[in-house]
Structures are given as C-alpha cells and as structure tokens.
Scaffold this motif. Structure first.
Motif: not given
Length: 131
Positions: A8-10, A12-20, A44-49, A72-73
């Motif tokens: 999943l990455n930015q 990718a097709a809409k259904n494979l973007q890393p949205t919630k 997993l390459s992302t941001h945590f809070v 999509d936070v």
C-alpha cells in the motif's frame, strides 16, 4: 508471486493507498491467508503519534497510547483521534490473528518505541505455536 505481496502506498490505485479504511480492510485480508509454515515479513514506513491516555503531564509510558497515522488522517482536532489507527490493531494482527509462526516486523517510524511489548509478545506467540 504478487499473491505473496501486499503493498500500500501513495502512488498506488485508490484502493491500495494507505488510508485508514484500506489498511483496516486489506492488511487483515492478506494476513488471513497465511498458514502455520509461512514466514511473514511486515515492513511499515509511516508516522506514529503518542496520545496521552490520562489527564495531566505524566511521563509514565503506560499513560500513552501509540497510533499509526494513515495517509488520510484528519488534522482537525475534533476528528483527529477517530482518524488514527491504534497500534493495538497491528499487535493483534501479528500476535493473534494470523496462522504464520514466523513473523518479522520492520518499522521505519517516529515514536516506534511505543510498540514496546511487541518483541516479547511475538516471542511468546512463537513458543506457544511450536509446542
């Protein structure tokens, strides 16, 4: 084979973007296909809070919960918390919800210290799966 990879990455097709919604749908569906003899590697390459669970200015790590920020936070303070993914979701997936006995988790994320307990949980899961 592509059936053994979920990406999943930015771009990718809409259904494979890393949205919630995509993460909560696609990752469990993919991992549910594992078998006990499989090895799973999750990168997993992302941001945590880290969110403070209790009122005050506590420095106790137990007073915080770690959350993953999907692409999509919602930065609006009234909707932010609902748009996050609690790290407990990932812990449950990797430590309880899949059949694979060998799981490797690689994190490239800020605040990744908030996943304390993962290694011990994964190790305990491996021991119980092999007995």
């Amino acid at each position: 084979p592509t059936s053994q990879l979920l990406q999943l990455n930015q771009r990718a097709a809409k259904n494979l973007q890393p949205t919630k919604a995509n993460l909560l749908r696609e990752v469990p569906a993919f991992l549910s296909k594992t078998k006990p003899a499989d090895s799973v590697i999750v990168f997993l390459s992302t941001h945590f809070v880290q969110l403070q669970s209790s009122a005050g200015d506590s420095t106790d790590p137990g007073d915080y919960r770690t959350c993953l920020l999907p692409s999509d936070v919602d930065p609006d303070p009234t909707r932010l918390v609902d748009s996050l993914i609690d790290i407990q979701w990932l812990r449950d997936l990797l430590c309880r919800d899949i059949q694979a006995r060998r799981v490797v988790l690689i994190l490239d994320a800020c605040h990744s210290g908030g996943i304390q307990g993962f290694p011990a949980t994964l190790a305990a899961r491996a021991v119980s799966a092999s007995t």
